[in-house]
Design an enzyme around this catalytic site. Structure first.
Site, PDB file in Angstrom:
ATOM      1  N   TYR A 551       0.833  -1.206   0.000  1.00 51.27           N
ATOM      2  CA  TYR A 551       0.000   0.000   0.000  1.00 51.27           C
ATOM      3  C   TYR A 551       0.870   1.259   0.000  1.00 51.27           C
ATOM      4  CZ  TYR A 551      -3.539   3.365   1.482  1.00 51.27           C
ATOM      5  OH  TYR A 551      -4.370   4.444   1.557  1.00 51.27           O
ATOM      6  N   LYS A 555       1.163   3.980  -3.093  1.00 57.28           N
ATOM      7  CA  LYS A 555       0.745   5.371  -2.906  1.00 57.28           C
ATOM      8  C   LYS A 555       1.934   6.325  -3.116  1.00 57.28           C
ATOM      9  CE  LYS A 555      -3.723   5.274  -1.843  1.00 57.28           C
ATOM     10  NZ  LYS A 555      -4.744   6.009  -2.612  1.00 57.28           N
TER      11      LYS A 555
END
Ligand SMILES: [Zn+2]
Length: 654
Positions: A551, A555
């Site tokens: 994640y 990002k």
């Protein structure tokens, strides 16, 4: 045409005004009778005033109300005796007429009475119904329309030649009505405009309207002018980029962003390919009050510049030195053999109104043509309505347009959480919004003209292209892009992180956004006010956490992509900014159970966990969405490549 009257339904309405509301709504239900604020109805009621005196009151449809949805308070109560005294004056200016009606009402908060109030007041019947019925208009919009109408109705209807609505028409009708009225007269036809019916009860007046309009329909059927066939057409693929270019041209001509809807229906396409389209579409509207929505003529093809030139000439010829300011010269209706019919408006709702009106106009034109030739009113009559203050007032009731009126936002992950809130924030600022999501719930998120929900997997490149195409055909372009869709995989240390899970997170959070940015770039570049992109990043970019490698890395890469886009696209006037939210708990990911677990894990109560930040405040989806919407607005007009936390303050970030 069938009467929709039902005694059972009628029972739910009480009194003379109640039945006026009911039968007005019945008229409004049939789009071939009235469209979007067209037509009007009234009832005359004797009432006792505060002083115990009896007084006749004319309840007339108020400006801004639609017959289909009218309520009792949508009728303006005007003193009938005063209306009739006004009708007897030798002359009365429009502003004075408006002032006299407004100052002789029983309710200060009532809407402005219809511009046809004096005409209603002059007709000696309790109930009066007025529509712009398609079939009647089709018959009167022909060279020998008057003779045909007399043939159809005989003594049933008084026939009035075209006159502009207002005081003069009312006086003329009052006089002619007295002259032409016979024993069996139940209505009045206004050539090139519409039809009136009247009666002692709401039902009688309404059913007479149905009867009269049915006679016009039967006449058209008898003359093979009812279902007018068009040559069969095979719709081809429509180029969304060409539509976006057309929309840009129309927006520039209008002086601000416009919605352009490509209707892609068979009748519109058949009409656009009609061998005589250049002749029959360029004469004028079916009934004059349509002009404020559709302009006098449609644009044929894509030459917006040529249309603007022609409009300027029309204005110059008609205004002829009078003190008038030209309205925006942009077309509202476009006909093109490639895509058929497209409609433009300051909002998606306005464009929808134009679409409805023009769909009816096509049928009126084809029917009149089948009767021997469509003949609209000449330009001076149409211009008089287009530039009549009392007509333009109908468009000006809403005040200052919202900040994103005419613009289009495209939001990913729109079915829940921040995406869903972003849809609401952009709608609230007047944008038309396209929301896409894997969850089919997105399709029914809002039932309104300015929202389009599309089920779409962002990792499916062809589905994404199709969604963009649908968005552009619906609203005309993409001006603001909110990259929100993302997934947060279960907590896992790098040592245990499999390639499949890594790829899945990268696919959704990074690759899909790169595809979308690439495919949207041509549209963002065409945005009338410059394109804007808002990337929903994460606190994990500046402050990653253990167990969130995929994640955080996805990002962070997305963040870098956004920064490069800001550099590359600045020259195209496109701004790209990023938000870094943290701990937004009112999303689908955070159930009460998960929240309780996490709070316990950190030895906090749920309330403490929710507000575990420097400001001790809770951050909601709405907070993030509002900031995303604002970042597309004038406050951030000179900001690009920025990253803004929305996290209540995080010690590691600060
Ligand atoms: Zn009318």
């Amino acid at each position: 045409m069938r009467s929709l009257w039902s005694d059972d339904e009628a029972k739910q309405y009480t009194g003379d005004l109640g039945l006026r509301v009911y039968s007005s709504r019945l008229l409004g239900r049939d789009r071939s009778l009235v469209l979007h604020g067209g037509g009007n109805t009234s009832v005359k009621i004797r009432e006792t005033n505060l002083f115990g005196e009896e007084e006749d009151i004319l309840y007339i449809k108020g400006s801004g109300w639609d017959l289909e949805t009218i309520e009792p308070q949508g009728f303006s109560p005007v003193r009938l005796a005063h209306v009739r005294r006004l009708a007897a004056l030798p002359k009365l200016s429009d502003p004075e007429m408006v002032n006299q009606l407004a100052t002789h009402m029983l309710r200060a908060s009532a809407p402005a009475p219809s511009i046809e109030t004096i005409l209603h007041g002059c007709l000696p019947y309790k109930y009066v119904d007025h529509t712009h019925a398609d079939s009647v208009v089709a018959i009167t919009d022909t060279r020998d329309g008057q003779a045909r109408i007399r043939e159809i109705y005989g003594d049933l209807c008084v026939v009035i030649p075209y006159l502009m609505p207002g005081f003069d028409l009312a006086q003329f009708c009052a006089r002619e009505f007295a002259n032409q009225r016979r024993e069996g007269t139940i209505g009045m036809v206004l050539l090139n405009h519409g039809i009136f019916s009247f009666g002692d009860s709401g039902r009688e007046s309404y059913e007479r309207m149905i009867d009269l309009v049915s006679r016009a329909e039967d006449y058209l059927r008898k003359h093979r002018a009812w279902d007018v066939p068009l040559a069969a057409v095979k719709p081809g693929a429509i180029d969304p980029f060409a539509q976006a270019q057309l929309r840009r041209g129309i927006s520039d001509a209008a002086g601000g962003p416009m919605i352009l809807k490509t209707c892609a229906d068979e009748r519109g396409l058949g009409f656009a390919r009609h061998p005589q389209v250049a002749l029959i579409s360029q004469q004028g509207p079916a009934t004059p009050d349509h002009v404020i929505r559709t302009k006098r003529t449609p644009l044929l093809g894509a030459d917006v510049g040529g249309y603007v030139e022609a409009y300027r000439r029309y204005f110059g010829d008609q205004a002829a030195g009078a003190q008038q300011t030209m309205l925006d010269p942009a077309p509202r209706v476009v006909l093109d053999p490639a895509f058929g019919l497209a409609v433009a408006g300051r909002t998606a709702k306005d464009a929808g109104i134009v679409e409805d009106i023009y769909a009816h106009t096509i049928e009126v034109i084809l029917r009149a043509e089948a009767l021997g030739g469509f003949r609209a009113l000449p330009p001076p009559d149409i211009f008089a309505i287009e530039y009549w203050d009392l007509e333009q007032a109908k468009l000006k009731q809403s005040g200052k347009p919202p900040v994103y009126a005419g613009e289009v936002a495209f939001v990913t992950g729109a079915a829940s959480g921040i995406g869903k809130a972003a849809v609401a924030s952009f709608l609230a600022r007047g944008a038309a919004v396209v929301g896409i999501d894997l969850d089919p719930g997105v399709e029914s998120l809002h039932a309104r003209a300015d929202f389009l929900g599309l089920r779409c997997d962002v990792t499916d490149a062809s589905a994404l292209l199709q969604a963009l195409c649908n968005a552009v055909l619906r609203f005309g372009g993409i001006d603001m892009l909110v990259l929100n869709a993302g997934i947060f995989a279960a907590s896992r240390r790098i040592a245990d992180l499999g390639a499949e899970e890594w790829r899945r997170v990268m696919n959704v959070n990074l690759d899909a956004n790169q595809s979308l940015m690439r495919d949207c770039h041509p549209y963002l570049k065409l945005a009338p006010r410059g394109g804007r992109v808002v990337v929903i990043g994460s606190k994990n970019v500046p402050a990653p956490g253990p167990g969130a490698a995929a994640y955080s890395a996805s990002k962070a890469a997305l963040n870098q992509l956004a920064r490069v886009a800001a550099l590359e696209w600045g020259g195209d006037g496109i701004r790209v900014n990023t938000l870094h939210p943290n701990a937004v708990f009112d999303t689908g990911l955070w159930t009460d159970e998960v929240l309780a677990q996490r709070a316990k894990h950190y030895g906090m109560t749920v309330a403490e966990y929710r507000t575990h930040n420097v400001l001790r405040t809770e951050v909601t989806s709405h907070d993030v969405a509002e900031l995303a919407a604002e970042m597309c607005g004038p406050l951030f007009a000179k900001t690009t490549g920025a990253q803004l936390p929305v996290d209540g303050g995080n010690e590691r970030v600060i």
